[in-house]
Design an enzyme around this catalytic site. Structure first.
Site, PDB file in Angstrom:
ATOM      1  N   LYS A  55       0.979  -0.839  -0.044  1.00  0.00           N
ATOM      2  CA  LYS A  55      -0.375  -0.263  -0.638  1.00  0.00           C
ATOM      3  C   LYS A  55       0.981   1.306   0.232  1.00  0.00           C
ATOM      4  O   LYS A  55       0.749   2.164  -0.482  1.00  0.00           O
ATOM      5  CB  LYS A  55      -1.188  -0.298   1.284  1.00  0.00           C
ATOM      6  CG  LYS A  55      -2.049  -1.082   1.073  1.00  0.00           C
ATOM      7  CD  LYS A  55      -2.606  -1.425   2.408  1.00  0.00           C
ATOM      8  CE  LYS A  55      -3.055  -2.664   1.646  1.00  0.00           C
ATOM      9  NZ  LYS A  55      -3.837  -3.481   3.484  1.00  0.00           N
ATOM     10  N   GLN A  99      -4.233  -1.398   9.673  1.00  0.00           N
ATOM     11  CA  GLN A  99      -4.096  -2.858   9.467  1.00  0.00           C
ATOM     12  C   GLN A  99      -4.532  -3.483  10.162  1.00  0.00           C
ATOM     13  O   GLN A  99      -4.531  -3.664  11.243  1.00  0.00           O
ATOM     14  CB  GLN A  99      -2.472  -2.874   8.915  1.00  0.00           C
ATOM     15  CG  GLN A  99      -2.326  -4.547   7.735  1.00  0.00           C
ATOM     16  CD  GLN A  99      -3.016  -4.406   6.826  1.00  0.00           C
ATOM     17  OE1 GLN A  99      -3.102  -3.383   6.190  1.00  0.00           O
ATOM     18  NE2 GLN A  99      -3.466  -5.412   5.898  1.00  0.00           N
ATOM     19  N   ASP A 122     -10.517   3.090   3.925  1.00  0.00           N
ATOM     20  CA  ASP A 122     -10.526   1.347   3.602  1.00  0.00           C
ATOM     21  C   ASP A 122     -12.138   1.179   4.301  1.00  0.00           C
ATOM     22  O   ASP A 122     -12.438   0.020   3.743  1.00  0.00           O
ATOM     23  CB  ASP A 122      -9.389   1.120   5.036  1.00  0.00           C
ATOM     24  CG  ASP A 122      -9.386  -0.009   4.669  1.00  0.00           C
ATOM     25  OD1 ASP A 122      -8.693  -0.278   3.554  1.00  0.00           O
ATOM     26  OD2 ASP A 122      -8.329  -1.283   5.391  1.00  0.00           O
TER      27      ASP A 122
END
Ligand code: NAP
Length: 287
Positions: A55, A99, A122
């Site tokens: 990412k 994450q 996200d």
């Protein structure tokens, strides 16, 4: 029977990245105030490290900055909430990605939900999920939205189709079922307690593999002409669908790798761009 068409997520995601780069060059020609994606990694999970590195590289490839926050394995919920709070307050940070998974002592849901919805690029907060479900603009979970963009890019009709989604996690199967519902598919959402899975899949015009078990969905269950979307990514580069055989029956299919995975990262970048532009992803509804 026509040859199956490969839903080339790698190629489509490159097109999306090029569009993002061009847009950024227009908005910020000197590159002096680029969008910034903050990524938080807690602990030492090697797979998570790989995902975060991908990412970070992806941000650089389109001209975005990334701010990498690394926290030790023993981080507490309070400490993580504090880091997220600092990023929420930082006007230079446009997107925040925590994450998954975090170490077991941390209340992951509480931490996800502390991310400001306007920085939730996200698409993991309860607020974003609720807005998606209500057909309002929001940031969407990246993997399911990536699959929807693939369907739309290839002009595959969704309205009136029977979609069977296997897996109901909050970031993947469940929002995928909502997105397909909002786009007028008739959706069956399956999980570990579902009975008669082969019979349900045999009725599906669109099959979504979101289980996390290698080649769990068997080729023999697939209806001729079905569209196969495989979000699974398991050891040995295999997905959740027995794709090498199943694709022969499909009209369209995603490869593993090179299908859904690159689309996930493209959506993350796209939503970071939207945040920079002070907007959300468009409402997902066909009526
Ligand atoms: P998850 O949280 O473990 O959820 C798995 C889901 O599968 C659960 O809803 C579970 O049902 C269901 N399931 C398990 N066994 C089943 C069975 N025998 N029959 C039917 N359903 C069953 O996994 P996830 O995070 O959604 O990830 C799923 C897969 O997608 C993994 O391979 C992951 O690596 C991949 N993934 C890929 C990307 C990407 O960028 N490409 C992103 C995210 C995830 P219950 O709810 O009843 O337990």
């Amino acid at each position: 029977m026509k040859s199956p068409i490969l839903l080339n997520g790698k190629a489509i995601s490159e097109q999306i990245r090029n569009r993002i780069s061009q847009e950024l060059k227009k908005m910020d020609p000197t590159g002096s105030s680029p969008p910034t994606l903050a990524t938080i990694l807690v602990g030492n999970n090697p797979a998570s490290e790989t995902y975060v590195n991908m990412k970070v590289k992806a941000c650089a490839s389109v001209g975005m900055l990334s701010k990498y926050v690394r926290l030790p394995e023993e981080t507490t919920t309070e400490q993580l909430l504090n880091e997220i709070h600092l990023l929420n307050q930082d006007p230079k940070v446009h997107g925040i990605l925590l994450q998954h998974p975090v170490p077991h002592q941390i209340d992951e849901r509480l931490c996800f939900d502390s991310i400001l919805p306007e920085k939730d690029v996200d698409g993991v907060t309860t607020t974003s999920f609720g807005r998606l479900a209500m057909g309002k603009e929001a940031f969407f979970p990246c993997t399911p939205y990536g699959m929807i963009l693939l369907l739309q890019e290839f002009g595959i009709s969704i309205a009136g189709k029977h979609a069977v989604v296997v897996g109901r996690s909050p970031i993947l199967g469940k929002p995928m079922a909502i997105m397909l519902t909002n786009l007028d598919a008739t959706v069956t959402l399956c999980h570990s307690k579902t009975q008669n899975l082969p019979e349900l899949i045999a009725q599906a015009d669109i099959v979504v593999g979101a289980v996390g078990k290698p080649e769990f969905i068997k080729a023999s269950w697939i209806k001729e002409g079905a569209v196969l979307l495989d979000a699974g990514y398991n050891a040995g580069n295999v997905g959740d669908i027995e794709i090498s055989i199943a694709k022969e029956k499909a009209s369209y299919f995603t490869p593993v790798p090179g299908g859904v995975g690159p689309m996930t990262i493209a959506v993350l970048l796209l939503q970071t761009l939207y945040s920079y532009q002070s907007k959300f992803s468009p409402v997902l509804t066909s009526h």
